[in-house]
Design a protein around this motif. Sequence first.
Motif, short mmCIF file in Angstrom:
data_model
loop_
_atom_site.label_atom_id
_atom_site.label_comp_id
_atom_site.label_asym_id
_atom_site.label_seq_id
_atom_site.Cartn_x
_atom_site.Cartn_y
_atom_site.Cartn_z
N THR A 1 18.09 3.31 -18.26
CA THR A 1 18.05 2.56 -19.55
C THR A 1 19.43 2.05 -19.85
O THR A 1 19.47 0.79 -20.52
CB THR A 1 17.64 3.69 -20.74
OG1 THR A 1 16.69 4.41 -20.58
CG2 THR A 1 17.81 3.31 -22.11
N LEU A 2 20.62 2.55 -19.51
CA LEU A 2 21.93 2.08 -19.76
C LEU A 2 22.01 0.87 -18.92
O LEU A 2 22.35 -0.30 -19.29
CB LEU A 2 22.84 3.13 -19.61
CG LEU A 2 24.45 2.49 -20.31
CD1 LEU A 2 24.42 2.60 -21.70
CD2 LEU A 2 25.32 3.58 -19.55
N LEU A 3 21.67 1.01 -17.68
CA LEU A 3 21.79 -0.30 -16.72
C LEU A 3 21.13 -1.45 -17.35
O LEU A 3 21.45 -2.71 -17.01
CB LEU A 3 21.28 0.10 -15.32
CG LEU A 3 22.33 0.95 -14.46
CD1 LEU A 3 21.48 1.56 -13.14
CD2 LEU A 3 23.42 0.51 -14.40
N GLU A 4 19.93 -1.18 -17.82
CA GLU A 4 19.31 -2.12 -18.25
C GLU A 4 19.89 -3.12 -19.30
O GLU A 4 19.46 -4.29 -19.70
CB GLU A 4 17.74 -1.80 -18.76
CG GLU A 4 16.80 -1.27 -17.95
CD GLU A 4 15.56 -0.40 -18.52
OE1 GLU A 4 15.55 0.03 -19.79
OE2 GLU A 4 14.55 -0.22 -17.69
N ARG A 5 20.77 -2.53 -20.01
CA ARG A 5 21.59 -3.06 -21.02
C ARG A 5 22.75 -4.06 -20.61
O ARG A 5 23.16 -4.73 -21.34
CB ARG A 5 22.14 -2.05 -21.98
CG ARG A 5 21.08 -1.24 -22.88
CD ARG A 5 20.46 -1.89 -23.70
NE ARG A 5 19.38 -1.02 -24.48
CZ ARG A 5 19.44 -0.45 -25.57
NH1 ARG A 5 20.58 -0.56 -26.42
NH2 ARG A 5 18.28 0.28 -26.08
N GLY B 1 23.75 -10.01 -17.71
CA GLY B 1 23.78 -10.14 -16.28
C GLY B 1 24.73 -11.66 -16.36
O GLY B 1 25.28 -11.80 -15.20
N ASP B 2 24.98 -12.23 -17.48
CA ASP B 2 25.98 -13.25 -17.63
C ASP B 2 27.36 -12.86 -17.57
O ASP B 2 28.33 -13.75 -17.72
CB ASP B 2 25.75 -14.12 -18.58
CG ASP B 2 25.71 -13.50 -20.08
OD1 ASP B 2 25.50 -12.33 -20.20
OD2 ASP B 2 25.59 -14.24 -21.10
N PRO C 1 27.47 -7.61 -7.38
CA PRO C 1 26.13 -8.21 -7.51
C PRO C 1 26.12 -9.58 -8.20
O PRO C 1 26.79 -9.92 -8.83
CB PRO C 1 25.36 -7.06 -8.48
CG PRO C 1 26.63 -6.61 -9.26
CD PRO C 1 27.82 -6.73 -8.26
N THR C 2 24.90 -10.34 -8.06
CA THR C 2 24.89 -11.69 -8.46
C THR C 2 23.88 -11.89 -9.70
O THR C 2 23.81 -12.79 -10.61
CB THR C 2 24.39 -12.65 -7.62
OG1 THR C 2 23.06 -12.16 -7.02
CG2 THR C 2 25.23 -12.79 -6.37
#
Length: 175
Positions: free
Chosen positions: A28-32, A35-36, A83-84
């Motif tokens: 759940t935290l990783l989903e937040r 990505g930019d 990661p990209t």
Amino acid sequence: MSAESATAPSIKQVALGDLEVELQRTRTLLERVPGDNLDWKPHPKSMALGSLALHIATLPFWIETIASTEYLDLAGMSHNAPPTSLQEILDAFDQRVAAMRAALDRADDATLLGPWELRMGDKVMMRMPRVGMIRGMGISHFIHHRAQLGVYLRLLDVPLPPMYGPSADERPNFG
């Protein structure tokens, strides 16, 4: 049936019963993670946001390795490439969790109570029962870095999900 004749819980149930909840909280935290902003750092000495998130995403490797091997030698281990994308981080987490669950499914109580070592070449850095290593190097490691990620996200004004109760961003309305 008397209490004495009831089946005793397994080591996995007793020692690792909270693992699934911690994995769900972690995802759940990783989903937040935005990505930019994967290259963002709160301080020059800090890990970049994307690298921290990928480190967290790959931590199930520790539990998988502890459950399925006699030791891990840190000598010569390489770090993940940055990661990209957020999807790369989430995919890594899902893949590592699946492999970890498979390794834990194969591990019985005798295996979990057996010794495991963390090595650096010929030097044994730590030795203890697997179940203790899983708690310390696996679950507690998740929690430690997840808190670190929460600070990063707070500094970026990303709303935090609840972990062990409501967050300041998702507080229930009681009145």
